[in-house]
Design an enzyme around this catalytic site. Structure first.
Site, PDB file in Angstrom:
ATOM      1  N   GLY A 179       4.457   7.652  -0.459  1.00 31.30           N
ATOM      2  CA  GLY A 179       3.278   7.002  -1.039  1.00 31.30           C
ATOM      3  C   GLY A 179       2.531   6.278   0.075  1.00 31.30           C
ATOM      4  N   GLN A 219      -5.032   3.667 -10.475  1.00 32.76           N
ATOM      5  CA  GLN A 219      -6.443   3.841 -10.854  1.00 32.76           C
ATOM      6  C   GLN A 219      -7.316   2.741 -10.286  1.00 32.76           C
ATOM      7  OE1 GLN A 219      -6.640   3.918 -15.121  1.00 32.76           O
ATOM      8  NE2 GLN A 219      -5.518   5.836 -15.296  1.00 32.76           N
ATOM      9  N   GLU A 265     -10.423  -7.648 -11.833  1.00 31.61           N
ATOM     10  CA  GLU A 265      -9.302  -7.383 -12.738  1.00 31.61           C
ATOM     11  C   GLU A 265      -8.703  -8.732 -13.119  1.00 31.61           C
ATOM     12  OE1 GLU A 265      -6.669  -4.565 -10.849  1.00 31.61           O
ATOM     13  OE2 GLU A 265      -8.099  -2.942 -11.088  1.00 31.61           O
ATOM     14  N   ASP A 316      15.038   4.256  -6.687  1.00 34.61           N
ATOM     15  CA  ASP A 316      16.038   4.843  -5.781  1.00 34.61           C
ATOM     16  C   ASP A 316      16.331   3.951  -4.568  1.00 34.61           C
ATOM     17  OD1 ASP A 316      15.827   6.976  -7.529  1.00 34.61           O
ATOM     18  OD2 ASP A 316      14.480   8.106  -6.240  1.00 34.61           O
ATOM     19  N   HIS A 350       2.065  -3.630 -17.926  1.00 37.25           N
ATOM     20  CA  HIS A 350       0.603  -3.496 -17.941  1.00 37.25           C
ATOM     21  C   HIS A 350       0.169  -3.582 -19.396  1.00 37.25           C
ATOM     22  CE1 HIS A 350      -3.434  -2.024 -17.374  1.00 37.25           C
ATOM     23  NE2 HIS A 350      -3.255  -2.055 -16.067  1.00 37.25           N
ATOM     24  N   ARG A 387      -2.059 -10.845 -16.201  1.00 32.69           N
ATOM     25  CA  ARG A 387      -1.494  -9.750 -16.971  1.00 32.69           C
ATOM     26  C   ARG A 387      -0.354 -10.126 -17.912  1.00 32.69           C
ATOM     27  NH1 ARG A 387      -0.878  -4.705 -13.081  1.00 32.69           N
ATOM     28  NH2 ARG A 387      -3.135  -4.635 -13.082  1.00 32.69           N
ATOM     29  N   HIS A 447       5.189  -1.470 -15.740  1.00 34.00           N
ATOM     30  CA  HIS A 447       4.183  -1.015 -14.772  1.00 34.00           C
ATOM     31  C   HIS A 447       4.579  -1.276 -13.322  1.00 34.00           C
ATOM     32  CE1 HIS A 447       0.178  -0.068 -13.343  1.00 34.00           C
ATOM     33  NE2 HIS A 447       0.001  -1.280 -12.839  1.00 34.00           N
ATOM     34  N   ARG A 458       2.770 -10.253 -10.246  1.00 32.95           N
ATOM     35  CA  ARG A 458       1.844  -9.713  -9.240  1.00 32.95           C
ATOM     36  C   ARG A 458       0.395  -9.803  -9.718  1.00 32.95           C
ATOM     37  NH1 ARG A 458      -0.452  -4.279  -8.434  1.00 32.95           N
ATOM     38  NH2 ARG A 458       0.122  -4.114 -10.610  1.00 32.95           N
ATOM     39  N   SER A 466      -3.948  -5.254  -8.400  1.00 40.59           N
ATOM     40  CA  SER A 466      -4.489  -4.604  -7.190  1.00 40.59           C
ATOM     41  C   SER A 466      -4.045  -5.243  -5.876  1.00 40.59           C
ATOM     42  CB  SER A 466      -6.016  -4.500  -7.255  1.00 40.59           C
ATOM     43  OG  SER A 466      -6.346  -3.468  -8.160  1.00 40.59           O
ATOM     44  N   LEU A 478      -1.275  -1.974  -3.392  1.00 42.26           N
ATOM     45  CA  LEU A 478      -1.593  -0.979  -2.353  1.00 42.26           C
ATOM     46  C   LEU A 478      -1.803  -1.720  -1.027  1.00 42.26           C
ATOM     47  CD1 LEU A 478      -4.091   1.255  -4.379  1.00 42.26           C
ATOM     48  CD2 LEU A 478      -1.789   1.900  -3.657  1.00 42.26           C
TER      49      LEU A 478
HETATM   50  C1  SIN Z   1      -4.993  -0.902 -13.078  1.00 41.95           C
HETATM   51  O1  SIN Z   1      -5.840  -0.085 -12.733  1.00 41.95           O
HETATM   52  O2  SIN Z   1      -5.072  -1.568 -14.094  1.00 41.95           O
HETATM   53  C2  SIN Z   1      -3.787  -1.070 -12.220  1.00 41.95           C
HETATM   54  C3  SIN Z   1      -4.064  -2.000 -11.140  1.00 41.95           C
HETATM   55  C4  SIN Z   1      -2.794  -2.598 -10.653  1.00 41.95           C
HETATM   56  O3  SIN Z   1      -1.781  -2.507 -11.324  1.00 41.95           O
HETATM   57  O4  SIN Z   1      -2.829  -3.218  -9.598  1.00 41.95           O
END
Ligand code: SIN
Length: 535
Positions: free
Chosen positions: A14, A47, A119, A222, A243, A289, A350, A385, A388, A391
């Site tokens: 990833g 996403q 978000e 894993d 999520h 969240r 999630h 967390r 976003s 990543l």
């Molecule tokens: C999402 O698009 O809702 C996921 C974003 C994330 O989990 O950081």
């Protein structure tokens, strides 16, 4: 049996594994493995986007503060600072490697700039995205860049277990040293012994431990399970993030409705059309969240309904189609036109906030073993967390590991002591029913007993069941020839037990861990990580 010697073994392809490979392939021979096909990883399915301060109206201090607030007192401030301050550099590098983020005209001077979305938990617009397929754009671009540099990912290779000096020499105590891994070729069934001076765990998270998850099939914990078995410290596994909005549809498997749909104005409603988030938090749909997921859970428990609704029908349909093309088109396949009707949604597992304890340079407590991305617990996420932030965590820490690892390549290692892999007997196909039954049982028991709302009684029940299942799996594992399903089952059972044990240790409610027997936060006793190590 095949023996492969390399310098660096990267497990997982990833964002973290690929970016680490790009940054360090010149250090020595590098082998990167992926247990499924090319691109298959949680990154590919992300996403929403990637958070970074990219606007003059935003600041590092605000991104740091939002991350700390979401983390509910448990973030490691140094990790937060490191990620937030380095994020713009990593993003610029991604752009240089060919990643194309969405752009839009600047509302002030009409210049074309990167389009920043919002978000939950973010007080500013700071999320770069590529429409609603951000992860795919990043994964495909990084893979292309890596291949152009001569890095090749070996697909269909699943690591079984790490090989360490203490294990092969029967040494107890003292700092251990990783020297490779046993790897199953899932196409041929052969087990390869891979000798390596550095092993980088970048296997993602463990959402598949739960019955309902937004995660793809790769996410069976894993790296966490292997690191635990090898004796590395694991922390904060009680913090599994749910999520709030996955599609509720009998034929849809794990389809996420991005939080950015709420960021652009989506409203959560009961089945009768009444909005409900104002009763739970002043930020309503954009509350952190954990609060939104618990609010939905509470609404579902009160009403007995199977889902709530996410409504964007008040937004301009052209905007919705253009901003969320992937979500819009996927929903159409299920007969839902999101511009004209609300979307049925439920929460789902999630993100794994805990993981293998890693310092600010990705080091675990086994020499030569590094953990990055969702596999690691760096302290960035604390008890929850911020959306976003993952990543970007992968990129920042992959880069830091790449700056750190060179001296380890000089270590002299006793490869000659490694015993060959001993295969079990042939699998009796009738017995595969045990594997699928145990898979199902673990995922159901985690959903029902270790879900969004927990209690002491449910955790005790879950622990008792998982211990029995693990005994059964051990018996099965040692008697039969390994295959991917059995290995993944063994890993999800280990990770499930770690999550239950961490949840039992934490006698308070904080972030995404909510226990009705301790409904409040207890800073005096619990402002600390829950750390577990195999004895
Ligand atoms: C999402 O698009 O809702 C996921 C974003 C994330 O989990 O950081």
């Amino acid at each position: 049996m095949t023996v492969v010697e390399t310098d660096i073994l990267v497990i997982g392809s990833g964002v973290s594994g690929l970016y680490y490979a790009i940054k360090s392939h010149k250090l020595g021979r590098l082998m990167i493995i992926n247990k499924l096909e090319k691109y298959e990883s949680a990154t590919y399915y992300a996403q929403g986007g990637i958070a970074s301060v990219f606007s003059s109206e935003d600041s590092f201090e605000e991104h740091i503060s939002d991350t700390l607030v979401a983390g509910d007192g448990l973030c490691n401030r140094d990790a937060v600072e490191v990620v937030v301050r380095d994020a713009p550099n990593r993003i610029k590098e991604l752009i240089g490697l060919g990643v194309k983020f969405s752009k839009a005209p600047d509302p002030v001077d009409n210049d074309v700039v990167y389009d920043l979305t919002r978000e939950g938990g973010h007080t500013k617009r700071r999320i770069l995205h590529a429409d609603d397929l951000t992860g795919r754009e990043i994964e495909v671009s990084l893979m292309r860049a890596a291949e152009n540099m001569g890095v090749r990912v070996s697909d269909h290779r699943m690591a079984i277990d790490l090989i360490t000096i203490n294990k092969v020499l029967g040494i107890k105590g003292g700092q251990d040293r990783v020297i490779g891994a046993y790897v199953l070729n899932t196409l041929t069934g052969d087990v390869e012994t891979v000798l390596a001076k550095l092993v980088i765990l970048a296997t993602g998270g463990a959402g598949k431990v739960y019955l309902y998850t937004s995660n793809p099939d790769t996410e069976t914990g894993d790296g966490i399970a292997m690191a635990y078995r090898a004796g590395a410290s694991i922390a904060n596994m009680e913090f599994i993030q749910f999520h709030p909005t996955c599609l509720y549809h009998p034929e849809a498997k794990s389809f996420l409705i991005s939080e950015s749909v709420r960021g652009e104005g989506g409203i959560l409603k009961r089945k009768d059309g009444t909005p409900f988030m104002a009763a739970y938090h002043p930020m309503k749909e954009l509350a952190p969240r954990d609060i939104v997921a618990r609010a939905i859970d509470s609404e579902l428990k009160k009403s007995g309904d199977e889902y709530v609704l996410l409504d964007v029908t008040h937004l301009d349909p052209d905007f919705t189609r253009k901003r969320f093309p992937h979500i819009y088109n996927t929903l159409l396949k299920y007969g839902i036109d999101m511009t004209g009707q609300p979307i049925p949604v439920v929460p789902a597992a999630h993100y794994t906030c805990g993981g293998v304890v890693a310092d600010l340079d990705g080091r675990t407590d086994i020499r030569g073993l590094f953990a990055i991305g969702e596999t690691a617990c760096t302290g960035l996420h604390g008890a929850n967390r911020l959306a976003s932030n993952s990543l970007i965590e992968g990129l920042v820490f992959a880069n830091r590991v790449a700056q750190t690892t060179e001296p380890y390549l000089g270590d002299k290692l006793p490869y000659e002591t490694i015993p060959p892999w001993t295969p079990g007997n042939a699998v009796d196909s009738d017995e595969m029913v045990v594997v699928s039954h145990n898979w199902d049982e673990i995922r159901r028991l985690m959903w029902n007993y270790v879900g969004i709302v927990r209690s002491d009684k449910r955790l005790v029940r879950a622990r008792r069941r998982i211990e029995m299942i693990r005994e059964e799996i051990n018996e099965y594992y040692w008697h039969f020839k390994v295959n991917k399903d059995v290995l993944e089952l063994r890993n999800i059972a280990t990770v499930a037990e770690l999550a239950i044990r961490c949840a039992q240790i934490r006698r308070e409610s904080r972030g995404i861990h909510y226990n009705i027997d301790y409904p409040h936060k207890d800073d005096a006793a619990w402002l600390k990580d829950t750390v577990i190590k195999k004895q």
